[in-house]
Design a protein around this motif. Structure first.
Motif, short mmCIF file in Angstrom:
data_model
loop_
_atom_site.label_atom_id
_atom_site.label_comp_id
_atom_site.label_asym_id
_atom_site.label_seq_id
_atom_site.Cartn_x
_atom_site.Cartn_y
_atom_site.Cartn_z
N ALA A 38 15.79 53.63 -30.51
CA ALA A 38 15.81 54.98 -29.66
C ALA A 38 16.80 54.87 -28.87
N GLN A 39 17.22 53.77 -28.46
CA GLN A 39 18.53 53.52 -27.41
C GLN A 39 19.49 53.51 -27.91
N GLY A 40 19.84 52.86 -29.11
CA GLY A 40 21.04 52.50 -30.13
C GLY A 40 21.89 51.61 -29.44
N GLY A 41 23.19 51.56 -29.99
CA GLY A 41 23.89 50.33 -29.75
C GLY A 41 23.79 48.87 -30.72
N SER A 42 23.98 47.88 -30.08
CA SER A 42 24.09 46.51 -30.56
C SER A 42 22.78 45.79 -29.94
N VAL A 43 22.44 44.86 -30.99
CA VAL A 43 21.29 43.96 -30.45
C VAL A 43 21.58 42.37 -30.79
N ARG A 62 23.67 47.93 -34.59
CA ARG A 62 24.51 46.53 -35.13
C ARG A 62 23.73 45.26 -34.63
N VAL A 63 23.57 44.77 -35.61
CA VAL A 63 22.51 43.44 -35.15
C VAL A 63 23.23 42.21 -35.76
N THR A 64 23.09 41.47 -34.66
CA THR A 64 23.54 39.78 -34.63
C THR A 64 22.37 38.95 -34.57
N GLY A 65 22.30 38.02 -35.26
CA GLY A 65 21.26 37.05 -35.28
C GLY A 65 22.05 35.45 -34.84
N ILE A 66 21.15 34.95 -34.18
CA ILE A 66 21.29 33.26 -34.11
C ILE A 66 20.18 32.74 -34.26
N ASP A 67 20.38 31.27 -34.74
CA ASP A 67 19.17 30.47 -34.89
C ASP A 67 19.68 29.11 -35.12
N VAL A 68 18.76 28.32 -34.54
CA VAL A 68 19.03 26.88 -34.51
C VAL A 68 18.96 26.08 -36.04
N SER A 69 18.10 26.76 -36.89
CA SER A 69 17.79 26.45 -38.17
C SER A 69 18.67 26.81 -39.19
N ALA A 70 19.26 25.87 -40.14
CA ALA A 70 20.23 26.55 -40.99
C ALA A 70 19.20 27.16 -42.18
N GLU A 71 18.17 26.74 -42.46
CA GLU A 71 17.48 27.13 -43.58
C GLU A 71 16.85 28.40 -43.36
N MET A 72 16.32 28.63 -42.06
CA MET A 72 15.91 29.92 -41.72
C MET A 72 17.25 31.09 -41.67
N LEU A 73 18.25 30.71 -41.23
CA LEU A 73 19.48 31.63 -41.29
C LEU A 73 19.85 32.03 -42.70
N ASP A 107 23.87 45.45 -26.02
CA ASP A 107 23.03 46.40 -25.38
C ASP A 107 21.74 46.14 -25.15
N HIS A 108 21.25 45.13 -26.27
CA HIS A 108 19.85 44.38 -26.14
C HIS A 108 19.78 43.26 -26.61
N VAL A 109 18.83 42.53 -26.07
CA VAL A 109 18.81 41.08 -26.66
C VAL A 109 17.21 40.83 -26.85
N ALA A 110 16.88 40.41 -28.01
CA ALA A 110 15.43 40.25 -28.58
C ALA A 110 15.22 38.84 -28.62
N ALA A 111 14.04 38.28 -28.37
CA ALA A 111 13.50 37.25 -28.78
C ALA A 111 12.04 37.02 -29.42
N MET A 112 11.97 37.04 -30.53
CA MET A 112 10.64 37.37 -31.30
C MET A 112 9.97 36.17 -31.35
#
Length: 206
Positions: A38-43, A62-73, A107-112
């Motif tokens: 709804a807001q748009g932008g990057s997360v 535009r989605v960027t993801g980080i994770d400590v687990s190589a297997e998950m990535l 624009d947004h940071v999410a931690a699910m």
């Protein structure tokens, strides 16, 4: 949990995560993606895991993801490739306590379903507040202890199994509240059973 324990746990869970924990945690991801859409932008998704939320974002986000687990990535990268998703800006193996992006990058940071997993969640929250722009959103979905009637005993019994389960069942909501740069704007219990809580914060100046 220490980083090594997290990596070991999620190496074990990565192949089956979508069919187990993934199914009961989708509600929070859908709420987060709906707000971002709804807001748009990057997360930036902190602890993107297997990329369970990737399908929910509009192509313009535009989605960027980080994770400590190589297997998950690897699972997330495979999912994006199979879906032909073109809005994935990048996947990075990274400790969320030291996010390697400049201030106000997103624009947004999410931690699910991440805050009860990471060591030093307060440091992770500091980093999330740092890399989101002023006026942007910080979105957290998680299970918090004592928020769902009838589950207190189960939370207490599961607490010693944190390294096996990959998360702390007795995690208190107070640990993510009260940050001086984050104003809480929405709190919602998430289906199924209200086991999860969705929190939406606004990054304030200061």
């Amino acid at each position: 949990m220490q980083v090594e324990a997290i990596q070991k746990s999620y190496k074990r869970w990565a192949p089956v995560y979508d069919l187990t924990f993934g199914r009961i945690t989708q509600g929070g991801r859908m709420l987060a993606a709906a707000h971002v859409n709804a807001q748009g932008g990057s997360v930036l998704e902190v602890g993107i895991g297997t990329g369970l939320a990737l399908d929910f974002y509009r192509p313009q986000v535009r989605v960027t993801g980080i994770d400590v687990s190589a297997e998950m990535l690897r699972e997330a990268e495979l999912k994006a490739r199979k879906r032909g998703l073109r809005n994935l800006a990048g996947l990075h193996q990274m400790d969320a306590r030291q996010i390697a992006f400049p201030d106000a990058s997103f624009d947004h940071v999410a931690a699910m379903h991440v805050m009860s997993v990471v060591p030093e969640p307060e440091r992770v929250l500091d980093e999330m507040a740092r890399v989101v722009r002023p006026g942007g959103s910080v979105l957290i979905a998680n299970h918090f202890a004592g928020r769902t009637e009838g589950w207190t005993l189960a939370e207490r019994l599961a607490a010693p199994l944190a390294n096996l389960l990959g998360w702390h069942s007795d995690f208190a909501i107070e640990r993510v509240l009260g940050h001086p740069k984050l104003r809480l704007e929405e709190t919602r219990q998430v289906r199924p059973f209200g086991l999860m809580t969705f929190l939406r914060f606004r990054r304030v100046e200061g």
